[in-house]
Write a protein that holds these residues in place. Structure first.
Motif, PDB file in Angstrom:
ATOM      1  N   TYR A   1       0.839  -1.215   0.000  1.00 24.89           N
ATOM      2  CA  TYR A   1       0.000   0.000   0.000  1.00 24.89           C
ATOM      3  C   TYR A   1       0.874   1.265   0.000  1.00 24.89           C
ATOM      4  O   TYR A   1       0.557   2.256  -0.645  1.00 24.89           O
ATOM      5  CB  TYR A   1      -0.937   0.023   1.205  1.00 24.89           C
ATOM      6  N   LEU A   2       1.956   1.196   0.747  1.00 29.97           N
ATOM      7  CA  LEU A   2       2.873   2.339   0.810  1.00 29.97           C
ATOM      8  C   LEU A   2       3.487   2.600  -0.575  1.00 29.97           C
ATOM      9  O   LEU A   2       3.618   3.744  -1.013  1.00 29.97           O
ATOM     10  CB  LEU A   2       3.965   2.023   1.831  1.00 29.97           C
ATOM     11  N   ASP A   3       3.837   1.504  -1.268  1.00 23.70           N
ATOM     12  CA  ASP A   3       4.391   1.632  -2.623  1.00 23.70           C
ATOM     13  C   ASP A   3       3.393   2.315  -3.545  1.00 23.70           C
ATOM     14  O   ASP A   3       3.744   3.197  -4.333  1.00 23.70           O
ATOM     15  CB  ASP A   3       4.740   0.249  -3.209  1.00 23.70           C
ATOM     16  N   SER A   4       2.120   1.892  -3.453  1.00 28.34           N
ATOM     17  CA  SER A   4       1.140   2.482  -4.382  1.00 28.34           C
ATOM     18  C   SER A   4       0.901   3.950  -4.023  1.00 28.34           C
ATOM     19  O   SER A   4       0.686   4.776  -4.915  1.00 28.34           O
ATOM     20  CB  SER A   4      -0.154   1.671  -4.429  1.00 28.34           C
ATOM     21  N   PHE A   5       0.980   4.271  -2.737  1.00 32.24           N
ATOM     22  CA  PHE A   5       0.869   5.674  -2.312  1.00 32.24           C
ATOM     23  C   PHE A   5       1.989   6.508  -2.965  1.00 32.24           C
ATOM     24  O   PHE A   5       1.747   7.579  -3.537  1.00 32.24           O
ATOM     25  CB  PHE A   5       0.944   5.740  -0.781  1.00 32.24           C
ATOM     26  N   GLN A   6       3.206   5.964  -2.927  1.00 28.68           N
ATOM     27  CA  GLN A   6       4.347   6.705  -3.508  1.00 28.68           C
ATOM     28  C   GLN A   6       4.216   6.841  -5.025  1.00 28.68           C
ATOM     29  O   GLN A   6       4.532   7.875  -5.590  1.00 28.68           O
ATOM     30  CB  GLN A   6       5.656   5.988  -3.151  1.00 28.68           C
ATOM     31  N   GLU A   7       3.745   5.762  -5.639  1.00 31.72           N
ATOM     32  CA  GLU A   7       3.551   5.798  -7.094  1.00 31.72           C
ATOM     33  C   GLU A   7       2.574   6.897  -7.492  1.00 31.72           C
ATOM     34  O   GLU A   7       2.809   7.654  -8.443  1.00 31.72           O
ATOM     35  CB  GLU A   7       3.038   4.434  -7.594  1.00 31.72           C
ATOM     36  N   LEU A   8       1.469   6.987  -6.722  1.00 34.24           N
ATOM     37  CA  LEU A   8       0.471   8.022  -7.018  1.00 34.24           C
ATOM     38  C   LEU A   8       1.054   9.415  -6.823  1.00 34.24           C
ATOM     39  O   LEU A   8       0.745  10.357  -7.546  1.00 34.24           O
ATOM     40  CB  LEU A   8      -0.764   7.842  -6.116  1.00 34.24           C
ATOM     41  N   TRP A   9       1.884   9.532  -5.837  1.00 32.06           N
ATOM     42  CA  TRP A   9       2.546  10.813  -5.550  1.00 32.06           C
ATOM     43  C   TRP A   9       3.424  11.206  -6.747  1.00 32.06           C
ATOM     44  O   TRP A   9       3.372  12.334  -7.240  1.00 32.06           O
ATOM     45  CB  TRP A   9       3.353  10.655  -4.264  1.00 32.06           C
ATOM     46  N   HIS A  10       4.235  10.215  -7.233  1.00 34.09           N
ATOM     47  CA  HIS A  10       5.082  10.459  -8.413  1.00 34.09           C
ATOM     48  C   HIS A  10       4.237  10.833  -9.634  1.00 34.09           C
ATOM     49  O   HIS A  10       4.587  11.691 -10.424  1.00 34.09           O
ATOM     50  CB  HIS A  10       5.863   9.191  -8.793  1.00 34.09           C
ATOM     51  N   ASP A  11       3.137  10.128  -9.766  1.00 36.61           N
ATOM     52  CA  ASP A  11       2.318  10.191 -10.965  1.00 36.61           C
ATOM     53  C   ASP A  11       1.411  11.416 -11.029  1.00 36.61           C
ATOM     54  O   ASP A  11       1.333  12.094 -12.058  1.00 36.61           O
ATOM     55  CB  ASP A  11       1.413   8.949 -10.944  1.00 36.61           C
ATOM     56  N   LEU A  12       0.739  11.677  -9.919  1.00 36.97           N
ATOM     57  CA  LEU A  12      -0.328  12.676  -9.934  1.00 36.97           C
ATOM     58  C   LEU A  12      -0.027  13.929  -9.118  1.00 36.97           C
ATOM     59  O   LEU A  12      -0.740  14.928  -9.239  1.00 36.97           O
ATOM     60  CB  LEU A  12      -1.636  12.065  -9.398  1.00 36.97           C
ATOM     61  N   GLY A  13       0.966  13.858  -8.245  1.00 37.41           N
ATOM     62  CA  GLY A  13       1.226  15.012  -7.375  1.00 37.41           C
ATOM     63  C   GLY A  13      -0.010  15.334  -6.559  1.00 37.41           C
ATOM     64  O   GLY A  13      -0.721  14.433  -6.107  1.00 37.41           O
TER      65      GLY A  13
ATOM     66  N   SER B   1      -2.904  16.223  -7.227  1.00 36.72           N
ATOM     67  CA  SER B   1      -4.246  15.756  -7.610  1.00 36.72           C
ATOM     68  C   SER B   1      -4.549  14.357  -7.059  1.00 36.72           C
ATOM     69  O   SER B   1      -5.699  13.914  -7.084  1.00 36.72           O
ATOM     70  CB  SER B   1      -4.475  15.843  -9.117  1.00 36.72           C
ATOM     71  N   ALA B   2      -3.537  13.688  -6.533  1.00 32.72           N
ATOM     72  CA  ALA B   2      -3.811  12.405  -5.869  1.00 32.72           C
ATOM     73  C   ALA B   2      -4.703  12.611  -4.640  1.00 32.72           C
ATOM     74  O   ALA B   2      -5.462  11.724  -4.238  1.00 32.72           O
ATOM     75  CB  ALA B   2      -2.508  11.733  -5.455  1.00 32.72           C
ATOM     76  N   TRP B   3      -4.622  13.800  -4.044  1.00 34.23           N
ATOM     77  CA  TRP B   3      -5.450  14.102  -2.870  1.00 34.23           C
ATOM     78  C   TRP B   3      -6.930  13.907  -3.135  1.00 34.23           C
ATOM     79  O   TRP B   3      -7.623  13.243  -2.381  1.00 34.23           O
ATOM     80  CB  TRP B   3      -5.281  15.578  -2.476  1.00 34.23           C
ATOM     81  N   TYR B   4      -7.389  14.590  -4.205  1.00 34.42           N
ATOM     82  CA  TYR B   4      -8.842  14.684  -4.409  1.00 34.42           C
ATOM     83  C   TYR B   4      -9.457  13.371  -4.872  1.00 34.42           C
ATOM     84  O   TYR B   4     -10.648  13.166  -4.756  1.00 34.42           O
ATOM     85  CB  TYR B   4      -9.165  15.822  -5.390  1.00 34.42           C
ATOM     86  N   GLY B   5      -8.657  12.495  -5.386  1.00 34.42           N
ATOM     87  CA  GLY B   5      -9.177  11.206  -5.822  1.00 34.42           C
ATOM     88  C   GLY B   5      -8.776  10.123  -4.841  1.00 34.42           C
ATOM     89  O   GLY B   5      -9.381   9.962  -3.769  1.00 34.42           O
ATOM     90  N   PRO B   6      -7.718   9.393  -5.182  1.00 28.41           N
ATOM     91  CA  PRO B   6      -7.414   8.179  -4.434  1.00 28.41           C
ATOM     92  C   PRO B   6      -7.071   8.382  -2.954  1.00 28.41           C
ATOM     93  O   PRO B   6      -7.430   7.544  -2.137  1.00 28.41           O
ATOM     94  CB  PRO B   6      -6.214   7.590  -5.186  1.00 28.41           C
ATOM     95  N   TRP B   7      -6.396   9.457  -2.597  1.00 34.45           N
ATOM     96  CA  TRP B   7      -5.948   9.547  -1.198  1.00 34.45           C
ATOM     97  C   TRP B   7      -7.110   9.798  -0.233  1.00 34.45           C
ATOM     98  O   TRP B   7      -7.217   9.136   0.795  1.00 34.45           O
ATOM     99  CB  TRP B   7      -4.869  10.627  -1.044  1.00 34.45           C
ATOM    100  N   LEU B   8      -7.974  10.763  -0.566  1.00 33.67           N
ATOM    101  CA  LEU B   8      -9.120  11.005   0.332  1.00 33.67           C
ATOM    102  C   LEU B   8     -10.038   9.780   0.369  1.00 33.67           C
ATOM    103  O   LEU B   8     -10.649   9.473   1.384  1.00 33.67           O
ATOM    104  CB  LEU B   8      -9.902  12.256  -0.098  1.00 33.67           C
ATOM    105  N   GLU B   9     -10.077   9.061  -0.749  1.00 35.61           N
ATOM    106  CA  GLU B   9     -10.891   7.847  -0.805  1.00 35.61           C
ATOM    107  C   GLU B   9     -10.314   6.767   0.140  1.00 35.61           C
ATOM    108  O   GLU B   9     -11.051   6.129   0.877  1.00 35.61           O
ATOM    109  CB  GLU B   9     -10.872   7.344  -2.245  1.00 35.61           C
TER     110      GLU B   9
END
Ligand SMILES: Cc1ncc(COP(=O)(O)O)c(C=O)c1O
Length: 375
Positions: free
Chosen positions: A34-46, A48-56
């Motif tokens: 899960y931590l890896d996917s969190f980092q990937e999203l950070w790399h990928d979306l900056g 904007s990861a907040w409003y989608g996957p992270w808050l979810e």
């Protein structure tokens, strides 16, 4: 329980004998993925990861933990630590009519500190007569119509003793006091059903028995109090219209999110989800019954080896925190660490806390190494 498969989830168990879950639960491969996917999203979306996957993910965790605790998601606030959860609630109460808070000397200090720093609060710290528990009669005698909170632990970190929440709740209710339970040492090792309990507030977190890491705490608030209590420490995460950025009007959430404070620790949200999934898949009843077998074995082995323990004489009141009396507890813990066995020490004791992934043979090695140290 398929212990071999379960053990393969936790890399530390291949490297060490790990018997310190009541300080810090081990990190699982599920949590790191899960931590890896969190980092990937950070790399990928900056951002904007907040409003989608992270808050979810935050809400996925809230729902899962609420169900695990027997609560509704609307009764659960996510905060950075138990101390913060305590202070949010301690601040939200008016002490002008009831200014007494009752806790015990076996509780974790951060609990008492919340009220020790308030000059208008009379803090009563009940002593333990046997060093293991505090008698219900002591609570009943101390809690009266001057009492704002009966604040104490579900499981004492000092002795592993499990307190009876039903009786404590009854004592608090008879005097109109609120019951605040520090449950950091409970969920994950023992079953908890907050909806059926008389706790007004209950805090716990993923750090220890839930194998989810540091930086997060779960605050449960009883349904009626969620609506009644106005937070007196506020943040934009507690505001109903968080993204309106309306600085002149603070309208708190209608649910327990009103107690939340600022940007949460997202890495921990992810590791906590990994740990929680593992606990849920195994089932708390299966974990509890395995931990009881491991604890019983540990107690018997320590007894046979001539060690004295500060634990409840009643197995039903014991949890998987076993306090072995030791004159040189710090040196003993260091010796064990050099031999690859991780335990802890508190108040002149070696503290051994097995969890579902441990084995009887690991416990035997731990006690044998303690004997070796003495020799
Ligand atoms: C029972 C109990 N309560 C509270 C704490 C500390 O909580 P926090 O550091 O999240 O404030 C601990 C510690 O590790 C604990 O064992």
């Amino acid at each position: 329980m398929d212990v071999t498969r379960v053990r393969s989830e936790f890399p530390i168990l291949q490297r060490k004998i790990y018997l310190n879950s009541c300080s810090l639960g081990p990190l699982s491969l599920r949590a790191t993925s899960y931590l890896d996917s969190f980092q990937e999203l950070w790399h990928d979306l900056g951002a904007s990861a907040w409003y989608g996957p992270w808050l979810e993910t935050l809400e996925v965790l809230r729902i899962r933990v609420a169900e695990f605790l027997g609560a509704a998601p609307e009764q659960l606030a996510l905060l950075p630590s138990t101390s913060v959860a305590l202070s949010v609630i301690a601040e939200s109460i008016d002490y002008s009519k009831r200014n007494r808070v009752v806790c015990t000397e076996l509780d974790f200090p951060t609990l008492a500190y919340q009220w020790a720093v308030k000059p208008d609060v009379e803090l009563v710290i009940l002593p333990s007569h046997d060093g293991v528990k505090v008698d219900l009669e002591q609570f009943a005698a101390a809690v009266d119509d001057r009492t704002a909170f009966l604040a104490t632990s579900h499981v004492f970190y000092t002795t592993g003793h499990i307190q009876d929440l039903d009786c404590l709740g009854e004592i608090a209710r008879q005097s109109g006091a609120l019951l605040f339970v520090d449950g950091y040492q409970g969920p994950g090792q023992i079953p908890v059903d907050l909806g059926a309990s008389k706790a007004d507030f209950y805090t716990t977190g993923p750090l220890k028995w839930l194998c989810g890491g540091p930086g997060l705490s779960y605050l449960y608030v009883q349904e009626k109090l969620v609506k009644k209590l106005q937070p007196r420490i506020a943040s934009w995460f507690g505001a109903e219209d968080q993204f309106d950025f309306d600085l002149a009007n603070f309208e708190p959430h209608r649910d327990a999110r009103r107690f939340e404070l600022g940007t949460p620790s997202l890495p921990t949200i992810h590791t906590a989800l990994g740990g929680q999934e593992i606990i849920d898949e195994l089932g708390i009843e299966a974990i509890w019954s395995r931990n009881r077998i491991l604890t019983q074995h540990l107690v018997e082995k320590a007894e046979e080896s001539g060690f004295q323990m500060t634990i409840s004489p009643e197995p039903a009141d014991r949890s998987a925190i076993v306090m072995i009396q030791h004159e040189n507890s710090m040196e003993a813990v260091s010796y064990l660490a050099k031999k690859g066995i991780i335990v802890d020490c508190r108040h002149g004791h070696v503290r051994v806390s097995p969890h579902f992934y441990n084995t009887v043979s690991e416990i035997d090695q731990c006690i044998d190494t303690l004997i070796e140290f003495a020799e």
